[in-house]
Design a protein around this motif. Structure first.
Motif, PDB file in Angstrom:
ATOM      1  N   GLY A  94      29.511  17.938 -20.901  1.00 23.20           N
ATOM      2  CA  GLY A  94      28.980  17.347 -22.133  1.00 23.20           C
ATOM      3  C   GLY A  94      28.874  15.842 -22.006  1.00 23.20           C
ATOM      4  O   GLY A  94      29.595  15.237 -21.212  1.00 23.20           O
ATOM      5  N   ASP A  95      27.985  15.223 -22.794  1.00 21.65           N
ATOM      6  CA  ASP A  95      27.731  13.772 -22.735  1.00 21.65           C
ATOM      7  C   ASP A  95      27.565  13.310 -21.298  1.00 21.65           C
ATOM      8  O   ASP A  95      28.306  12.460 -20.824  1.00 21.65           O
ATOM      9  CB  ASP A  95      28.883  12.985 -23.386  1.00 21.65           C
ATOM     10  N   VAL A  96      26.604  13.881 -20.632  1.00 20.30           N
ATOM     11  CA  VAL A  96      26.475  13.686 -19.188  1.00 20.30           C
ATOM     12  C   VAL A  96      25.614  12.471 -18.867  1.00 20.30           C
ATOM     13  O   VAL A  96      24.563  12.268 -19.485  1.00 20.30           O
ATOM     14  CB  VAL A  96      25.819  14.924 -18.532  1.00 20.30           C
ATOM     15  N   GLU A  97      26.067  11.677 -17.915  1.00 14.88           N
ATOM     16  CA  GLU A  97      25.208  10.646 -17.342  1.00 14.88           C
ATOM     17  C   GLU A  97      24.906  11.063 -15.916  1.00 14.88           C
ATOM     18  O   GLU A  97      25.826  11.337 -15.135  1.00 14.88           O
ATOM     19  CB  GLU A  97      25.880   9.282 -17.364  1.00 14.88           C
ATOM     20  N   GLU A  98      23.614  11.119 -15.594  1.00 14.66           N
ATOM     21  CA  GLU A  98      23.222  11.456 -14.231  1.00 14.66           C
ATOM     22  C   GLU A  98      22.676  10.220 -13.541  1.00 14.66           C
ATOM     23  O   GLU A  98      21.885   9.470 -14.135  1.00 14.66           O
ATOM     24  CB  GLU A  98      22.148  12.554 -14.219  1.00 14.66           C
ATOM     25  N   ILE A  99      23.084   9.995 -12.320  1.00 15.31           N
ATOM     26  CA  ILE A  99      22.540   8.889 -11.525  1.00 15.31           C
ATOM     27  C   ILE A  99      21.903   9.489 -10.274  1.00 15.31           C
ATOM     28  O   ILE A  99      22.556  10.207  -9.515  1.00 15.31           O
ATOM     29  CB  ILE A  99      23.637   7.882 -11.113  1.00 15.31           C
ATOM     30  N   VAL A 100      20.620   9.214 -10.097  1.00 19.54           N
ATOM     31  CA  VAL A 100      19.911   9.704  -8.916  1.00 19.54           C
ATOM     32  C   VAL A 100      19.554   8.507  -8.043  1.00 19.54           C
ATOM     33  O   VAL A 100      18.989   7.531  -8.535  1.00 19.54           O
ATOM     34  CB  VAL A 100      18.624  10.467  -9.300  1.00 19.54           C
ATOM     35  N   THR A 101      19.903   8.590  -6.791  1.00 19.88           N
ATOM     36  CA  THR A 101      19.571   7.511  -5.856  1.00 19.88           C
ATOM     37  C   THR A 101      18.419   7.954  -4.972  1.00 19.88           C
ATOM     38  O   THR A 101      18.487   9.001  -4.332  1.00 19.88           O
ATOM     39  CB  THR A 101      20.794   7.162  -4.981  1.00 19.88           C
ATOM     40  N   THR A 102      17.345   7.176  -4.982  1.00 21.54           N
ATOM     41  CA  THR A 102      16.195   7.523  -4.147  1.00 21.54           C
ATOM     42  C   THR A 102      15.877   6.363  -3.208  1.00 21.54           C
ATOM     43  O   THR A 102      16.083   5.204  -3.544  1.00 21.54           O
ATOM     44  CB  THR A 102      14.936   7.803  -4.995  1.00 21.54           C
ATOM     45  N   VAL A 103      15.383   6.714  -2.047  1.00 13.04           N
ATOM     46  CA  VAL A 103      14.964   5.695  -1.088  1.00 13.04           C
ATOM     47  C   VAL A 103      13.456   5.820  -0.906  1.00 13.04           C
ATOM     48  O   VAL A 103      12.958   6.863  -0.479  1.00 13.04           O
ATOM     49  CB  VAL A 103      15.680   5.853   0.266  1.00 13.04           C
ATOM     50  N   GLU A 104      12.752   4.771  -1.277  1.00 14.18           N
ATOM     51  CA  GLU A 104      11.303   4.772  -1.072  1.00 14.18           C
ATOM     52  C   GLU A 104      10.966   3.814   0.057  1.00 14.18           C
ATOM     53  O   GLU A 104      11.712   2.880   0.337  1.00 14.18           O
ATOM     54  CB  GLU A 104      10.591   4.315  -2.345  1.00 14.18           C
ATOM     55  N   ILE A 105       9.823   4.075   0.663  1.00 14.63           N
ATOM     56  CA  ILE A 105       9.379   3.169   1.724  1.00 14.63           C
ATOM     57  C   ILE A 105       8.149   2.423   1.240  1.00 14.63           C
ATOM     58  O   ILE A 105       7.162   3.028   0.822  1.00 14.63           O
ATOM     59  CB  ILE A 105       9.108   3.948   3.022  1.00 14.63           C
ATOM     60  N   ASP A 106       8.241   1.109   1.235  1.00 20.43           N
ATOM     61  CA  ASP A 106       7.150   0.277   0.748  1.00 20.43           C
ATOM     62  C   ASP A 106       5.896   0.500   1.597  1.00 20.43           C
ATOM     63  O   ASP A 106       5.960   0.549   2.825  1.00 20.43           O
ATOM     64  CB  ASP A 106       7.566  -1.206   0.814  1.00 20.43           C
ATOM     65  N   ASP A 107       4.747   0.624   0.918  1.00 19.75           N
ATOM     66  CA  ASP A 107       3.494   0.940   1.605  1.00 19.75           C
ATOM     67  C   ASP A 107       3.060  -0.158   2.577  1.00 19.75           C
ATOM     68  O   ASP A 107       2.427   0.121   3.581  1.00 19.75           O
ATOM     69  CB  ASP A 107       2.378   1.166   0.574  1.00 19.75           C
ATOM     70  N   GLU A 108       3.376  -1.414   2.254  1.00 19.16           N
ATOM     71  CA  GLU A 108       2.895  -2.508   3.105  1.00 19.16           C
ATOM     72  C   GLU A 108       3.938  -2.994   4.103  1.00 19.16           C
ATOM     73  O   GLU A 108       3.651  -3.152   5.285  1.00 19.16           O
ATOM     74  CB  GLU A 108       2.425  -3.679   2.222  1.00 19.16           C
ATOM     75  N   THR A 109       5.126  -3.248   3.611  1.00 20.82           N
ATOM     76  CA  THR A 109       6.127  -3.830   4.513  1.00 20.82           C
ATOM     77  C   THR A 109       6.979  -2.769   5.211  1.00 20.82           C
ATOM     78  O   THR A 109       7.732  -3.089   6.114  1.00 20.82           O
ATOM     79  CB  THR A 109       7.071  -4.758   3.728  1.00 20.82           C
ATOM     80  N   TYR A 110       6.840  -1.520   4.803  1.00 16.61           N
ATOM     81  CA  TYR A 110       7.651  -0.414   5.332  1.00 16.61           C
ATOM     82  C   TYR A 110       9.138  -0.657   5.149  1.00 16.61           C
ATOM     83  O   TYR A 110       9.963  -0.156   5.892  1.00 16.61           O
ATOM     84  CB  TYR A 110       7.317  -0.141   6.810  1.00 16.61           C
ATOM     85  N   GLU A 111       9.461  -1.448   4.139  1.00 16.51           N
ATOM     86  CA  GLU A 111      10.865  -1.669   3.841  1.00 16.51           C
ATOM     87  C   GLU A 111      11.420  -0.527   3.014  1.00 16.51           C
ATOM     88  O   GLU A 111      10.694   0.078   2.234  1.00 16.51           O
ATOM     89  CB  GLU A 111      11.031  -2.968   3.034  1.00 16.51           C
ATOM     90  N   GLU A 112      12.689  -0.277   3.166  1.00 14.66           N
ATOM     91  CA  GLU A 112      13.345   0.733   2.335  1.00 14.66           C
ATOM     92  C   GLU A 112      13.714   0.132   1.001  1.00 14.66           C
ATOM     93  O   GLU A 112      14.308  -0.935   0.935  1.00 14.66           O
ATOM     94  CB  GLU A 112      14.621   1.227   3.031  1.00 14.66           C
ATOM     95  N   ILE A 113      13.312   0.789  -0.072  1.00 13.59           N
ATOM     96  CA  ILE A 113      13.672   0.341  -1.402  1.00 13.59           C
ATOM     97  C   ILE A 113      14.597   1.384  -2.013  1.00 13.59           C
ATOM     98  O   ILE A 113      14.202   2.529  -2.209  1.00 13.59           O
ATOM     99  CB  ILE A 113      12.420   0.163  -2.289  1.00 13.59           C
ATOM    100  N   VAL A 114      15.827   0.979  -2.275  1.00 13.68           N
ATOM    101  CA  VAL A 114      16.796   1.904  -2.857  1.00 13.68           C
ATOM    102  C   VAL A 114      16.753   1.768  -4.375  1.00 13.68           C
ATOM    103  O   VAL A 114      16.898   0.672  -4.912  1.00 13.68           O
ATOM    104  CB  VAL A 114      18.215   1.627  -2.329  1.00 13.68           C
TER     105      VAL A 114
END
Lengths: 141, 95, 148
Positions: A94-114
């Motif tokens: 009950g009263d739940v907080e969910e945290i989702v961590t995603t790693v994206e890769i930037d289209d131009e710099t190919y950097e990882e964005i967390v």
């Protein structure tokens, strides 16, 4: 079921009698055990058995109605009040907080964005097969 | 096999729930039935992120395999906390 | 309990005797999964690998094993789609994510989507796959630069 020859009748009946007597014997043996289990249930909640931690899931039983931390597969974390669980670690929080961590890769710099995304849900059933760990509330004594 | 959640979901039949799957698909619908594996059948379904799942557009009723469920969002008044606590304690003793 | 089901004619009109045996061994019946109208109902089966199969339901059991008749795979890439015919399929239950009944009153796909031939959708699929692969490999190649 049909019996083909007379010779098979006797052992069959005898065998059944044996099974029957076994069941009776088992019942007699189990009676005190069943009785003790029943009385244990009646003695109330704050007995020694209830607070003893003998196996991992006992720790979770003690966290009932407390806020717990749950780490799940696919980079998900939950914090919420534990209302129900079973041995598969299926849970209702009950009263739940969910945290989702995603790693994206930037289209131009190919950097990882967390990125972390948060949301809250009033009541959530969580399927146990996704659970990595459960952490009881920190008791600051 | 435990029956705690099976019986809980059986009581929830007829209520609106959101089932979130392990493949990130989230489906809202009326709970039609549930079984011992926690397979779920939903009616009058709609997908939460419709644009991302165009193939789900005309799906009205569906069967969801229990093993692919990540979460089920429950109706706030569909949770009897006292009842759940008691059932959980009973189950913990028995199991 | 053993139930058998014999069928005369298939969708394509050819004689096909399909016998399916369900061995439920008297165990608890899992779910009243009687999809209304076996054999007429068009279904969408989502698989764990993301594939989408369409077809007529022939049979279904407690493990979610499914027999689809006249099955096809619906490949969707962006706004393009194509139904690739497959035939008679037996799908093992553990690969099934969802089985959906299609509402015949409603459009199966949004109007902005266009049907293309199989060759074209395969090209589009390949291009999409290469784009995602490139993203992953470029990141690996850039790693030595150490952005942090």
């Amino acid at each position: 079921m049909t019996v083909k020859s007379g010779a098979r009748v006797l052992p069959d009946v005898f065998g059944r009698f044996l099974t029957l007597s076994r069941i009776v014997a088992l019942k007699i043996l189990l009676k005190p055990l069943v009785y003790s289990l029943c009385t244990k249930g009646r003695t109330g909640m704050a007995t020694e058995e209830d607070s003893a931690v003998k196996e991992p899931l006992d720790l979770i039983r003690l966290s009932l109605d407390e806020r717990i931390y749950v780490k799940l597969r696919s980079d998900r974390e939950l914090r919420g009040k534990l209302h129900a669980y079973d041995q598969h670690l299926n849970m209702i929080l009950g009263d739940v907080e969910e945290i989702v961590t995603t790693v994206e890769i930037d289209d131009e710099t190919y950097e990882e964005i967390v990125r972390t995304t948060r949301r809250t849900v009033p009541f959530l059933f969580v399927r146990g097969d996704g659970v990595i760990l459960v952490s009881p509330p920190l008791r600051t004594a | 096999m435990t029956y705690l959640f099976f019986s809980y979901f059986k009581d929830l039949v007829g209520r609106e729930v959101t089932v979130e799957l392990k493949n990130d698909l989230a489906i809202r619908g009326t709970l039609h039935s549930v079984d011992q594996y926690l397979n779920i059948k939903l009616e009058n379904t709609r997908v939460v992120d419709q644009d991302k799942y165009p193939h789900m557009l005309s799906v009205r009723n569906c069967f969801i395999r229990g093993s692919v469920v990540r979460y089920v969002q429950l109706p706030p008044d569909g949770v009897d906390i006292e009842l759940l606590h008691d059932a959980t304690r009973r189950e913990a003793r028995g199991g | 309990m053993i139930t058998s089901y014999t069928r005369g004619r298939s969708e394509t009109g050819e004689e096909l005797k399909l016998q399916l045996y369900h061995l439920t061994k008297g165990g608890p019946r899992p779910l009243d999964m009687e999809f209304t109208g076996i054999g007429h109902q068009k279904l969408l089966v989502l698989l764990r690998d993301g594939r989408k199969l369409l077809g007529l339901l022939r049979s279904f059991d407690q493990f979610a094993n499914v027999v689809l008749e006249g099955a096809c795979e619906r490949v969707i890439v962006g706004n393009l789609y194509c139904d690739i015919p497959l035939g008679l399929y037996v799908i093992r239950g553990e690969n099934v994510v969802l089985i959906g009944e299609l509402d015949l009153e409603k459009e199966e796909l949004p109007s902005h989507m266009t049907a293309v031939p199989a060759a074209e959708i395969k090209r589009a699929q390949k291009a999409e796959r290469e784009a995602t692969d490139l993203k992953g490999s470029m990141r690996k190649r850039m790693e030595f630069l150490d952005f942090d």
